[in-house]
Design a protein around this motif. Structure first.
Motif, PDB file in Angstrom:
ATOM      1  N   GLU A 114       4.795   2.502  -7.855  1.00  0.00           N
ATOM      2  CA  GLU A 114       5.976   2.236  -7.051  1.00  0.00           C
ATOM      3  C   GLU A 114       6.938   1.332  -7.818  1.00  0.00           C
ATOM      4  OE1 GLU A 114       8.416   2.866  -5.071  1.00  0.00           O
ATOM      5  OE2 GLU A 114       7.059   3.324  -3.397  1.00  0.00           O
ATOM      6  N   TYR A 115       8.135   1.169  -7.297  1.00  0.00           N
ATOM      7  CA  TYR A 115       9.167   0.369  -7.942  1.00  0.00           C
ATOM      8  C   TYR A 115       9.395  -0.937  -7.191  1.00  0.00           C
ATOM      9  CZ  TYR A 115      10.116   4.930 -10.022  1.00  0.00           C
ATOM     10  OH  TYR A 115       9.998   6.142 -10.659  1.00  0.00           O
ATOM     11  N   LYS A 146       2.092  -9.463   4.037  1.00  0.00           N
ATOM     12  CA  LYS A 146       2.627  -8.784   5.218  1.00  0.00           C
ATOM     13  C   LYS A 146       1.930  -7.472   5.520  1.00  0.00           C
ATOM     14  CE  LYS A 146       7.021  -7.192   7.194  1.00  0.00           C
ATOM     15  NZ  LYS A 146       8.489  -7.050   6.956  1.00  0.00           N
ATOM     16  N   ASN A 147       1.587  -6.720   4.465  1.00  0.00           N
ATOM     17  CA  ASN A 147       1.127  -5.348   4.667  1.00  0.00           C
ATOM     18  C   ASN A 147      -0.221  -5.019   4.043  1.00  0.00           C
ATOM     19  OD1 ASN A 147       3.631  -4.566   5.995  1.00  0.00           O
ATOM     20  ND2 ASN A 147       4.562  -4.703   3.952  1.00  0.00           N
ATOM     21  N   GLY A 148      -0.813  -5.983   3.323  1.00  0.00           N
ATOM     22  CA  GLY A 148      -2.095  -5.726   2.680  1.00  0.00           C
ATOM     23  C   GLY A 148      -2.000  -4.757   1.514  1.00  0.00           C
ATOM     24  N   ILE A 149      -0.816  -4.686   0.871  1.00  0.00           N
ATOM     25  CA  ILE A 149      -0.614  -3.827  -0.287  1.00  0.00           C
ATOM     26  C   ILE A 149      -0.644  -4.660  -1.557  1.00  0.00           C
ATOM     27  CG2 ILE A 149       0.951  -2.232  -1.445  1.00  0.00           C
ATOM     28  CD1 ILE A 149      -0.256  -1.077   1.096  1.00  0.00           C
ATOM     29  N   VAL A 150      -1.469  -4.238  -2.506  1.00  0.00           N
ATOM     30  CA  VAL A 150      -1.638  -4.947  -3.777  1.00  0.00           C
ATOM     31  C   VAL A 150      -0.731  -4.320  -4.829  1.00  0.00           C
ATOM     32  CG1 VAL A 150      -3.289  -5.456  -5.628  1.00  0.00           C
ATOM     33  CG2 VAL A 150      -4.007  -5.584  -3.227  1.00  0.00           C
ATOM     34  N   TRP A 151      -0.001  -5.164  -5.566  1.00  0.00           N
ATOM     35  CA  TRP A 151       0.831  -4.745  -6.695  1.00  0.00           C
ATOM     36  C   TRP A 151       0.225  -5.324  -7.970  1.00  0.00           C
ATOM     37  CZ3 TRP A 151       6.003  -2.497  -6.508  1.00  0.00           C
ATOM     38  CH2 TRP A 151       6.424  -2.157  -5.204  1.00  0.00           C
ATOM     39  N   ILE A 152      -0.009  -4.460  -8.968  1.00  0.00           N
ATOM     40  CA  ILE A 152      -0.588  -4.914 -10.235  1.00  0.00           C
ATOM     41  C   ILE A 152       0.107  -4.215 -11.398  1.00  0.00           C
ATOM     42  CG2 ILE A 152      -2.877  -5.474  -9.295  1.00  0.00           C
ATOM     43  CD1 ILE A 152      -3.814  -2.712 -10.364  1.00  0.00           C
ATOM     44  N   ASP A 153      -0.095  -4.739 -12.572  1.00  0.00           N
ATOM     45  CA  ASP A 153       0.264  -4.085 -13.835  1.00  0.00           C
ATOM     46  C   ASP A 153       1.715  -3.583 -13.895  1.00  0.00           C
ATOM     47  OD1 ASP A 153      -2.407  -4.462 -14.534  1.00  0.00           O
ATOM     48  OD2 ASP A 153      -3.005  -2.469 -13.859  1.00  0.00           O
ATOM     49  N   PRO A 154       2.707  -4.477 -13.753  1.00  0.00           N
ATOM     50  CA  PRO A 154       4.095  -4.017 -13.856  1.00  0.00           C
ATOM     51  C   PRO A 154       4.412  -3.516 -15.260  1.00  0.00           C
ATOM     52  CG  PRO A 154       4.006  -6.412 -13.889  1.00  0.00           C
ATOM     53  CD  PRO A 154       2.609  -5.939 -13.575  1.00  0.00           C
ATOM     54  N   THR A 213       0.362   0.336  -7.224  1.00  0.00           N
ATOM     55  CA  THR A 213       0.190  -0.224  -5.887  1.00  0.00           C
ATOM     56  C   THR A 213      -0.973   0.471  -5.191  1.00  0.00           C
ATOM     57  OG1 THR A 213       1.733   1.304  -4.791  1.00  0.00           O
ATOM     58  CG2 THR A 213       2.651  -0.723  -5.701  1.00  0.00           C
ATOM     59  N   MET A 214      -1.649  -0.282  -4.352  1.00  0.00           N
ATOM     60  CA  MET A 214      -2.765   0.254  -3.565  1.00  0.00           C
ATOM     61  C   MET A 214      -3.042  -0.686  -2.399  1.00  0.00           C
ATOM     62  SD  MET A 214      -5.869  -0.667  -6.202  1.00  0.00           S
ATOM     63  CE  MET A 214      -4.915  -1.089  -7.652  1.00  0.00           C
ATOM     64  N   ARG A 215      -3.746  -0.194  -1.415  1.00  0.00           N
ATOM     65  CA  ARG A 215      -4.174  -1.054  -0.320  1.00  0.00           C
ATOM     66  C   ARG A 215      -5.200  -2.066  -0.823  1.00  0.00           C
ATOM     67  NH1 ARG A 215      -4.878   3.848   1.295  1.00  0.00           N
ATOM     68  NH2 ARG A 215      -7.139   3.563   1.385  1.00  0.00           N
ATOM     69  N   SER A 216      -5.311  -3.176  -0.131  1.00  0.00           N
ATOM     70  CA  SER A 216      -6.238  -4.222  -0.577  1.00  0.00           C
ATOM     71  C   SER A 216      -7.685  -3.745  -0.541  1.00  0.00           C
ATOM     72  CB  SER A 216      -6.065  -5.485   0.275  1.00  0.00           C
ATOM     73  OG  SER A 216      -6.258  -5.199   1.649  1.00  0.00           O
TER      74      SER A 216
END
Length: 334
Positions: free
Chosen positions: A114-115, A147-155, A276-279
């Motif tokens: 995702e962006y 807020k949403n339990g979404i994990v962002w990694i590795d930009p 991105t992925m759910r926690s």
């Protein structure tokens, strides 16, 4: 962000599955609709990516939106996880940002690329972007998890932001080089500022309405045509549209010799790509971050522009382009 019709047309079955899935989300049909994604279209073997114990034999559904760059990124993600031992379900080519996001939130898709700008503006509801790309990523990462339990990694270093473009002839004729110049032209002579955009950009706060507010012109003054983005590039090159919405990593900009207008007031957010992925997915499969970190680090704006060009200009399949890039960089073998 924007759809690419040729890539979608070459995958009618997957497009049908994605559309059925989106309908299921919207109308509350059975949640299993999106789980019918197929296998990856090409095989890969481990390269520098090696089989990971937590991923081996596990089924992971990889999603993407329905435009060229997103489909390529979806396959890069899918092939990488397959090389690490996962049984990857291919659910690339979901129509629209919100549908793709809803699919993840509903548990129909496990992981996407995702962006950051889309996350910050569209999903988290902020109106002002953060100018520094690292701080923008960190803000999205922290807020979306809380807020949403979404994990962002590795930009990734690649930054695919919005822009307006013009062909060489119309650039010389109008003298427009910046978005401030464009705004002045709209105010002075709106009939000469015919602008082609796609539906999502027309309504997004980080799109045309927000840009008009930042640069101080009334968007209602603009002679606007709504086209699919894959058509806009050629329409601008032909002069059928004087100006058109583009994405800065699209290979057609260079191929068609278009001028990108400078965002001199720095309105458009940074759109660095990140996994991105759910926690719960992150907790179950911690090796996803390990596998994807070196892959994402290689994805510069120049690299993804070239991959996009191979699809949009040369007519290659996104899956072939994605796999070849991974092979060339030693991540996977065939």
């Amino acid at each position: 962000m924007t759809p690419h019709l040729p890539a979608a047309a070459r995958r009618p079955l997957r497009s049908l599955v994605a559309l059925i899935a989106v309908a299921a989300l919207v109308f509350g049909a059975a949640a299993c609709g999106l789980q019918s994604g197929g296998a990856l279209p090409l095989p890969v073997k481990p390269g520098s990516i090696t089989v990971q114990p937590d991923l081996e034999g596990q089924t992971i559904t990889v999603g993407s939106k329905d435009f060229t760059e997103q489909v390529i990124l979806g396959y890069i993600l899918g092939f990488s996880l397959a090389a690490a031992g996962a049984n990857v379900r291919d659910l690339t080519n979901i129509q629209g940002s919100n549908s793709a996001r809803d699919a993840m939130a509903a548990g129909q898709v496990d992981v996407t690329i995702e962006y950051t700008g889309t996350g910050w503006i569209n999903y988290l509801g902020n109106e002002q972007p953060i100018p520094d790309s690292t701080k923008q990523f960190e803000a999205v990462r922290d807020a979306d998890l809380a807020k949403n339990g979404i994990v962002w990694i590795d930009p990734a270093p690649m930054d695919n932001t919005y822009a307006l473009a013009v062909n060489q002839e119309n650039a010389a004729k109008t003298g427009v080089k910046t978005l401030s110049d464009y705004a002045a032209l709209v105010k002075k002579d709106p009939a000469t500022a015919t602008t082609c955009v796609e539906t999502e950009f027309r309504s997004r706060q980080d799109g045309f309405p927000g840009m008009a507010a930042k640069y101080g012109f009334d968007p209602a003054q603009v002679r606007m045509q709504i086209l699919q983005t894959g058509i806009i590039y050629q329409a601008v090159a032909n002069g059928n549209c004087v100006f058109g919405e583009v994405f800065t990593t699209d290979g057609r900009i260079k191929a068609l010799n278009l001028n990108v207008l400078e965002d001199d007031k720095q309105f458009f957010p940074h759109y660095n790509a990140a996994v991105t992925m759910r926690s719960d997915v992150n907790e179950q499969f911690p090796s996803i971050a390990k596998v994807m970190a070196p892959v994402m680090a290689k994805l510069t704006s120049e690299q993804i522009s070239e991959l996009n060009r191979q699809v949009d200009v040369d007519g290659r399949e996104p899956a072939d382009v994605a796999r070849d890039w991974l092979v060339e960089n030693g991540f996977v073998k065939v």
